[in-house]
Scaffold this active site. Structure first.
Site, PDB file in Angstrom:
ATOM      1  N   ARG A   1       0.165  10.376   0.509  1.00 41.53           N
ATOM      2  CA  ARG A   1       0.501  11.477   1.416  1.00 41.53           C
ATOM      3  C   ARG A   1       1.588  12.378   0.862  1.00 41.53           C
ATOM      4  NH1 ARG A   1       1.035   7.993   7.051  1.00 41.53           N
ATOM      5  NH2 ARG A   1      -0.838   6.718   6.735  1.00 41.53           N
TER       6      ARG A   1
ATOM      7  N   LYS B   1     -11.219  -1.410   6.602  1.00 40.77           N
ATOM      8  CA  LYS B   1     -10.011  -1.094   7.362  1.00 40.77           C
ATOM      9  C   LYS B   1     -10.445  -0.613   8.746  1.00 40.77           C
ATOM     10  CE  LYS B   1      -6.232   2.318   7.369  1.00 40.77           C
ATOM     11  NZ  LYS B   1      -5.394   3.190   6.526  1.00 40.77           N
TER      12      LYS B   1
ATOM     13  N   GLU C   1       0.852  -1.195   0.000  1.00 43.45           N
ATOM     14  CA  GLU C   1       0.000   0.000   0.000  1.00 43.45           C
ATOM     15  C   GLU C   1       0.884   1.238   0.000  1.00 43.45           C
ATOM     16  OE1 GLU C   1      -2.744   2.476   3.166  1.00 43.45           O
ATOM     17  OE2 GLU C   1      -2.794   0.272   3.277  1.00 43.45           O
TER      18      GLU C   1
END
Length: 213
Positions: free
Chosen positions: A48, A132, A44
């Protein structure tokens, strides 16, 4: 599964999913190869940093053994950017109806983030059973997830946020946890030094967590 084919489910890719933050897209390929060699093929890459789309693109094109996805997906624009770059799954820290609709329309599997029972129920009402759990430790950790298992058995989770080498096996032992996400195999000093051998070793140790399930 060919490199271009989305996985059927994010949760079934691997017991541990490394959560990668990259400032330099040139590090993406050697880092991904180290993780794959260590036994962690699902990667993943979080959105950001500005380097993330190019990092995803590089891994998708040059490391066919990896299943690369995008994390910190917050907007429909993020969904488009990630999928265009080659992301084969999407992960968000939370969700809204707008974001959920965009992730559904993307054609790749996704994990919307939850931290409360009400959020879980709201997703179940919308037909989403894979989620999640974030921020895992701050939101109640294994005790909270264990408490959700009986009333909400159809929900399955990937806890992320505070998951470490010390507690990953405890999460994976829960009946409603399919995998965990974390950064402990990616120490900042190793990334700064481009010490891919160390990353490979730590990835192999993380991959061994599966034996505790």
């Amino acid at each position: 599964m060919s490199p271009a084919t989305p996985p059927a489910s994010v949760l079934d890719l691997a017991p541990v999913i490394p959560v990668v933050v990259l400032d330099d897209a040139r590090d993406a390929v050697p880092l991904a190869r180290a993780l794959v060699d260590g036994g962690l093929p699902a990667i993943e890459v979080t959105l950001r940093t500005g380097a993330a789309p190019d990092a995803i693109r590089a891994i998708a094109r040059q490391v066919p053994q990896a299943v690369v996805g995008a994390g910190t997906v917050l907007t429909p624009a993020h969904v488009h950017t990630a999928v265009e770059a080659g992301a084969r799954f999407l992960v968000s820290p939370g969700w809204t109806d707008t974001l959920l609709d965009a992730m559904r329309a993307s054609g790749v599997p996704f994990l919307p983030g939850v931290s409360t029972a009400s959020e879980v129920v709201a997703l179940l009402e919308r037909g989403v059973t894979r989620m999640k759990f974030f921020p895992a430790e701050a939101a109640g950790g294994t005790a909270y997830l264990s408490a959700l298992a009986s009333p909400l058995p159809q929900a399955r989770f990937c806890p992320t946020g505070g998951v470490s080498a010390a507690n990953a096996a405890s999460y994976l032992a829960l009946p409603n946890v399919a995998c965990v996400g974390g950064t402990w195999m990616l120490p900042s000093d190793a990334l700064a030094a481009k010490d891919w051998d160390r990353v490979r070793t730590l990835a192999a140790e993380a991959a061994a967590v599966r034996s505790a399930r």
